[in-house]
Design a protein around this motif. Structure first.
Motif, short mmCIF file in Angstrom:
data_model
loop_
_atom_site.label_atom_id
_atom_site.label_comp_id
_atom_site.label_asym_id
_atom_site.label_seq_id
_atom_site.Cartn_x
_atom_site.Cartn_y
_atom_site.Cartn_z
N HIS A 105 0.80 -1.21 0.00
CA HIS A 105 0.00 0.00 0.00
C HIS A 105 0.85 1.28 0.00
CE1 HIS A 105 -3.48 -2.53 0.64
NE2 HIS A 105 -2.88 -3.07 1.70
N SER A 106 2.16 1.14 -0.18
CA SER A 106 3.04 2.30 -0.17
C SER A 106 2.82 3.18 -1.39
CB SER A 106 4.51 1.86 -0.12
OG SER A 106 4.81 1.18 1.07
N ARG A 107 3.01 4.46 -1.20
CA ARG A 107 3.06 5.40 -2.33
C ARG A 107 4.50 5.43 -2.80
NH1 ARG A 107 -0.60 9.84 0.88
NH2 ARG A 107 -2.64 9.10 0.18
N ARG A 108 4.70 4.99 -4.02
CA ARG A 108 6.04 4.80 -4.54
C ARG A 108 6.47 6.04 -5.32
NH1 ARG A 108 7.32 -0.64 -5.23
NH2 ARG A 108 8.00 -0.35 -7.38
N ILE A 109 7.60 6.63 -4.92
CA ILE A 109 8.03 7.90 -5.47
C ILE A 109 9.45 7.81 -6.01
CG2 ILE A 109 8.50 10.35 -4.94
CD1 ILE A 109 6.33 10.23 -2.85
N VAL A 110 9.66 8.44 -7.16
CA VAL A 110 11.00 8.59 -7.74
C VAL A 110 11.33 10.07 -7.80
CG1 VAL A 110 12.38 8.36 -9.86
CG2 VAL A 110 10.93 6.46 -9.09
N VAL A 111 12.55 10.42 -7.43
CA VAL A 111 13.03 11.80 -7.56
C VAL A 111 13.93 11.86 -8.77
CG1 VAL A 111 14.40 13.64 -6.51
CG2 VAL A 111 12.88 12.24 -5.08
N ALA A 112 13.61 12.77 -9.71
CA ALA A 112 14.41 12.95 -10.92
C ALA A 112 15.20 14.24 -10.80
CB ALA A 112 13.51 12.99 -12.16
N GLY A 113 16.52 14.13 -10.86
CA GLY A 113 17.39 15.29 -10.69
C GLY A 113 18.09 15.22 -9.35
N SER A 114 19.42 15.29 -9.37
CA SER A 114 20.17 15.07 -8.13
C SER A 114 20.72 16.34 -7.51
CB SER A 114 21.33 14.10 -8.39
OG SER A 114 22.26 14.66 -9.31
N THR A 115 20.52 17.49 -8.15
CA THR A 115 21.05 18.72 -7.56
C THR A 115 20.13 19.18 -6.44
OG1 THR A 115 22.05 19.30 -9.68
CG2 THR A 115 21.88 21.05 -8.06
N PHE A 116 19.03 19.85 -6.78
CA PHE A 116 18.07 20.21 -5.74
C PHE A 116 17.25 18.99 -5.34
CE2 PHE A 116 14.34 22.58 -4.02
CZ PHE A 116 15.03 23.25 -3.03
N GLY A 117 17.33 17.94 -6.14
CA GLY A 117 16.63 16.71 -5.79
C GLY A 117 17.06 16.15 -4.44
N GLN A 118 18.28 16.50 -4.01
CA GLN A 118 18.74 16.07 -2.69
C GLN A 118 17.79 16.54 -1.60
OE1 GLN A 118 23.18 16.41 -1.92
NE2 GLN A 118 22.96 17.80 -3.66
N MET A 119 17.29 17.77 -1.76
CA MET A 119 16.38 18.33 -0.77
C MET A 119 15.08 17.52 -0.73
SD MET A 119 16.28 20.89 1.45
CE MET A 119 17.49 22.06 0.81
N TYR A 120 14.65 17.03 -1.88
CA TYR A 120 13.43 16.22 -1.94
C TYR A 120 13.64 14.87 -1.27
CZ TYR A 120 10.66 19.39 -4.77
OH TYR A 120 9.91 20.47 -5.18
N VAL A 171 7.33 6.01 0.08
CA VAL A 171 8.64 5.40 -0.03
C VAL A 171 9.32 5.82 -1.34
CG1 VAL A 171 9.91 3.22 -0.13
CG2 VAL A 171 7.91 3.42 1.33
N VAL A 172 10.57 6.24 -1.25
CA VAL A 172 11.36 6.56 -2.44
C VAL A 172 11.92 5.27 -3.01
CG1 VAL A 172 13.32 7.83 -3.36
CG2 VAL A 172 11.97 8.83 -1.53
N ILE A 173 11.63 5.02 -4.28
CA ILE A 173 12.10 3.77 -4.90
C ILE A 173 13.23 4.02 -5.88
CG2 ILE A 173 9.90 2.59 -4.58
CD1 ILE A 173 9.32 3.13 -7.56
N GLY A 174 13.68 5.29 -6.01
CA GLY A 174 14.81 5.53 -6.89
C GLY A 174 15.12 7.00 -7.07
#
Length: 367
Positions: free
Chosen positions: A7-22, A34-37
């Motif tokens: 039942h997790s909400r699966r999230i991917v962050v695209a971009g590693s510069t400001f993406g670090q903050m995410y 949950v971050v999956i990538g």
């Protein structure tokens, strides 16, 4: 990161510069998020960031699983030289919802909205400033003020990078925005005109760091002037001030009546929100908390961004930045030690001017 459950909400962050903050912010979301990538180009730096947050590094959009619930595309939009819009549209076409980094032009927004509508996904433009406490206080106070008194003028000062945040704020404080009549000055440092007849002046004071164009950002300072006073957001982190006009009764004008209720009970200025955060606290606390709030809102049907509002914000951003100066990058900006020294010198100058500090010892110690 915790493993994704059924039942997790699966999230991917695209971009590693400001993406670090995410990645940091997502730790503050609900337990079922949950971050999956981390989607990035595959540099050593990106790999280190992924490892530090305990998530897989994905190097192609095709590596993002089809059952992903949300991709945070923290990549510049196509309209400003990036590929974020194209990337966002690709995920939306697969039915994956997208939170897209600001700013986004009308074309960027409409492209993504059409893809989202066509494939049953959600789309919103990210704006962490919208969720900051000082901005929320100013927004609520401005709505209250403008329900009581009409605006006489709007002033704003900022650098060009966060102009999208200013555009969104102006759409949310109860102003009538159409028709728009805004023009740049010859040097591109001032955008002035009117919003539905209300005079507006937006002055840009932009300094670009040669090493990082997102550095030395001057966040919006906004003032709403009415017949009863001026409401000011000094910056997106505060403070927020209400400064009423000086209104004298008939008795006071005649030299008596200075103890009347109106003068006794109205302060010369009222601090509606106080700011005493360090920049370190902003990065480690305020911003991640704000980002977490907007990500949570993406899954909340009641607070899902309205398509027409997003288009309205994009259009106003274009009006506020059309013809604005984007100066050449500079080198040799003051370093951190010099800035701390300047802060101390300004405090000393303030104390010497009146013989007493208006900053409490507690505030001094907290810094």
């Amino acid at each position: 990161m915790a493993e994704a459950s059924q039942h997790s909400r699966r999230i991917v962050v695209a971009g590693s510069t400001f993406g670090q903050m995410y990645l940091t912010a997502l730790r503050r979301c609900h337990p079922d998020t949950v971050v999956i990538g981390l989607l990035a180009r595959g540099s050593d730096r990106s790999q280190r960031i992924a490892d530090a947050h305990g998530v897989p590094l994905l190097t192609s959009a095709d590596d993002v699983p089809d059952d992903t619930d949300l991709v945070c595309v923290i990549v510049r939009a196509d309209s400003i030289g990036g590929s974020g819009t194209t990337l966002a549209a690709k995920f939306l076409e697969k039915g994956i919802s997208v939170l897209h980094e600001l700013p986004a032009s009308t074309k960027d927004v409409t492209t993504c909205l059409r893809a989202a509508r066509r494939c049953g996904a959600r789309f919103a433009v990210a704006d962490l400033y919208h969720w900051l406490p000082a901005v929320r206080v100013f927004r609520a106070a401005a709505r209250e003020l403008l329900s009581f008194d009409r605006p006489l003028a709007i002033d704003a000062y900022l650098s060009i990078q966060p102009a999208y945040a200013l555009a969104r704020l102006l759409t949310e404080i109860g102003l009538s925005l159409r028709p728009v009549s805004l023009k740049p000055s010859q040097d591109g440092k001032l955008i002035s005109g009117a919003l539905d007849g209300t005079p507006v002046a937006v002055r840009y004071a932009t300094v670009l760091d040669a090493c990082d164009s997102d550095n030395d950002v001057r966040f919006p300072s906004v003032s709403v002037h009415t017949s009863t006073g001026t409401l000011t957001l000094a910056g997106v982190h505060g403070p927020v001030f209400w400064i009423p006009t000086l209104h004298l009764s008939g008795k006071a004008k005649n030299g008596t009546g200075y103890e009347g209720e109106g003068l006794v009970k109205t302060a010369a200025s009222t601090e509606l929100f106080r700011s005493n955060h360090t920049h370190a606290e902003i990065f480690t606390d305020l911003w991640p908390t704000a980002i977490a709030s907007q990500i949570t809102a993406m899954f909340d049907e009641a607070s899902h961004a309205d398509a027409q509002r997003m288009i309205q914000v994009a259009r106003l951003w274009e009006d506020l930045t059309g013809g604005a100066e984007f100066p050449a990058a500079e080198e040799g900006a003051a370093d951190s030690a010099q800035r701390v020294l300047l802060q101390d010198r300004l405090r000393a100058a303030a104390k010497s001017a009146v013989g007493v500090s208006h900053i409490s010892e507690k505030d001094e110690d907290s810094r």
